[in-house]
Design an enzyme around this catalytic site. Structure first.
Site, PDB file in Angstrom:
ATOM      1  N   ARG A 171      22.988   1.290 -10.579  1.00  0.00           N
ATOM      2  CA  ARG A 171      24.375   0.815 -10.383  1.00  0.00           C
ATOM      3  C   ARG A 171      25.201   0.838 -11.666  1.00  0.00           C
ATOM      4  O   ARG A 171      26.043  -0.031 -11.899  1.00  0.00           O
ATOM      5  CB  ARG A 171      24.413  -0.619  -9.838  1.00  0.00           C
ATOM      6  CG  ARG A 171      24.109  -0.820  -8.402  1.00  0.00           C
ATOM      7  CD  ARG A 171      24.791   0.128  -7.423  1.00  0.00           C
ATOM      8  NE  ARG A 171      24.061   0.021  -6.189  1.00  0.00           N
ATOM      9  CZ  ARG A 171      22.944   0.739  -5.955  1.00  0.00           C
ATOM     10  NH1 ARG A 171      22.506   1.641  -6.816  1.00  0.00           N
ATOM     11  NH2 ARG A 171      22.302   0.587  -4.831  1.00  0.00           N
ATOM     12  N   SER A 255      27.900  -5.736  -1.875  1.00  0.00           N
ATOM     13  CA  SER A 255      27.105  -6.711  -2.647  1.00  0.00           C
ATOM     14  C   SER A 255      27.911  -7.169  -3.851  1.00  0.00           C
ATOM     15  O   SER A 255      28.408  -6.337  -4.605  1.00  0.00           O
ATOM     16  CB  SER A 255      25.811  -6.060  -3.142  1.00  0.00           C
ATOM     17  OG  SER A 255      25.038  -5.666  -2.051  1.00  0.00           O
ATOM     18  N   GLU A 356      28.735  -6.931  -9.596  1.00  0.00           N
ATOM     19  CA  GLU A 356      28.817  -5.485  -9.361  1.00  0.00           C
ATOM     20  C   GLU A 356      30.285  -5.065  -9.266  1.00  0.00           C
ATOM     21  O   GLU A 356      30.683  -4.022  -9.758  1.00  0.00           O
ATOM     22  CB  GLU A 356      28.074  -5.173  -8.044  1.00  0.00           C
ATOM     23  CG  GLU A 356      28.026  -3.712  -7.709  1.00  0.00           C
ATOM     24  CD  GLU A 356      27.244  -3.414  -6.429  1.00  0.00           C
ATOM     25  OE1 GLU A 356      26.130  -3.951  -6.243  1.00  0.00           O
ATOM     26  OE2 GLU A 356      27.759  -2.634  -5.616  1.00  0.00           O
TER      27      GLU A 356
END
Ligand SMILES: Cc1cc2nc3c(=O)[nH]c(=O)nc-3n(C[C@H](O)[C@H](O)[C@H](O)COP(=O)(O)OP(=O)(O)OC[C@H]3O[C@@H](n4cnc5c(N)ncnc54)[C@H](O)[C@@H]3O)c2cc1C
Length: 361
Positions: A171, A255, A356
């Site tokens: 990520r 998320s 995130e």
């Protein structure tokens, strides 16, 4: 070069909430829809000329603007075009940054091209995918990206960055950290398998595909890739991980937190702590290179935030413990809940959750 608001198709005071999946944030002082690279250059020049910050916006699925809005220039990427270049057993699929990611995935599957089928249903634009190396169900874009075409903001020069130059990891990429704000992605190229066999690393996907129809009975290419896409879309739907105006649990940025990656020593301390204070269950964990990746969803739940939790105008999705949702509140409500979760996880487990999503104020 066009540099004044009068010369550019630039608009003023544009509400940003409808341009994001979480539906939050105030207005952009200036807003420019960029259908060409020249528009992006002109928007950047305009920001420089007016001494204003410039924020790039794709599909708005991983971004939260503050309630006060953005007192600079928002450049909404609207570059379009998909091209396929034959390269022997491979096909190079090139998508302009403003192409909707899932439509691109579908177009590739229709052509029997394998390698991104498990990334079906991820919201946002193709240009956003290299930023955090999007991934799901065992695939990440870093596995298939050939190169990323970028515009360097300072020089307005276009450059090609090969996969190895993008600093991809879990990520993340150079675009998210060390070169944050340095480039605008204008096109992404993928190296995909012609007549591809689906890549299924994820047991849940495998089980569901096999339950529907044995993969061995499906032809390579479009038929088997479509079968995987169908399963991935249905799993995502159950978890409210598909943007659906009729599903209030999908009013999110996906998320909110990354799965923390910790040293093995820290993981042992966590496991010992959980043996003392926990319910006898194991801490869900996966090896990640030399380190350990801990489930952020588990940390959030065990810190006391169950699915469907509500606080003021924000909450946790009923179908996914990592998705903070907008329940008719404000960006402040969502960010306050995120901070509360982070603090509680840290107090209980000594682990700092990392966000995130991008927060812009
Ligand atoms: C319901 C839901 C499910 C999701 N599921 C997943 C998932 O399974 N896996 C996953 O990895 N992510 C997931 N996400 C997060 C998100 O969809 C991805 O990160 C997506 O790639 C973001 O793209 P975007 O175009 O919407 O970017 P935006 O939200 O518009 O922007 C995000 C950041 O990227 C930058 N950016 C965007 N485009 C460009 C560009 N062309 N050039 C330079 N910078 C750019 C922006 O400036 C901003 O900093 C999910 C989100 C939602 C809402």
């Amino acid at each position: 070069m066009l540099t004044t608001a009068e010369q550019l198709p630039i608009r003023k005071n544009i509400p940003l909430a409808p341009l994001t999946t979480i539906g939050l944030g105030g207005s952009a002082k200036y807003f420019l829809e960029c259908k060409t690279v020249e528009h992006i250059c002109a928007g950047l020049e305009f920001g420089k000329h007016e001494h204003l910050p410039v924020q790039v916006l794709g599909g708005g699925s991983n971004i939260i603007f503050s309630d006060a809005g953005f007192s600079g220039v928002v450049l909404k990427i609207a570059l379009k075009g998909i091209h396929f270049d034959d390269d022997g057993e491979w096909m190079i699929a090139r998508a302009a940054a403003g192409e909707v990611w899932d439509a691109f995935v579908h177009a590739c599957i229709e052509k029997g091209l394998g390698g991104i089928e498990c990334l079906s249903g991820i919201p946002g634009f193709t240009g956003g995918t290299p930023i955090q190396n999007v991934g799901a169900y065992g695939q990440e874009v870093k596995d298939t990206i050939e190169e990323v075409k970028v515009l360097e903001r300072a020089t307005l020069q276009e450059k090609i960055l090969k996969n190895a130059e993008c600093g991809f990891s879990y990520r993340t990429s150079r675009f998210k950290f060390q070169d944050l704000g340095k480039f605008v992605v204008t096109e992404v190229s993928f190296r995909l398998h012609k007549n591809g066999r689906p890549t299924i690393h994820y047991p849940e996907v495998k089980k569901n595909v096999e339950a529907a129809v044995p993969l061995s009975s499906l032809a390579d290419g479009r038929e088997s890739l479509e079968a995987v896409r169908k399963v991935v879309l249905s799993l995502r739907k159950k978890k409210s991980m598909l943007v659906d105006p009729n599903d209030p649990n999908s009013k999110s940025v996906g998320s909110f937190f990354l799965n923390p990656i910790v040293e093995r020593k820290q993981y042992s301390s966590l496991r010992n702590l959980w043996k003392k204070i926990g319910d006898g269950s194991e801490v869900p964990v996966f090896s990640f290179e030399e380190k350990m990746k801990i489930s952020a969803a588990w940390l959030v739940e065990k810190a006391g935030f169950a699915k469907s939790y509500r606080k003021v105008g924000a909450g946790i999705s009923s179908n996914h413990s990592l998705a903070i949702i907008n329940c008719g509140g404000t960006a402040n409500d969502v960010l306050a809940l995120a901070t509360e979760i982070e603090n509680r996880v840290f107090e209980k487990f000594g682990i700092r959750l990392v966000r995130e999503a991008v927060v812009v104020d």
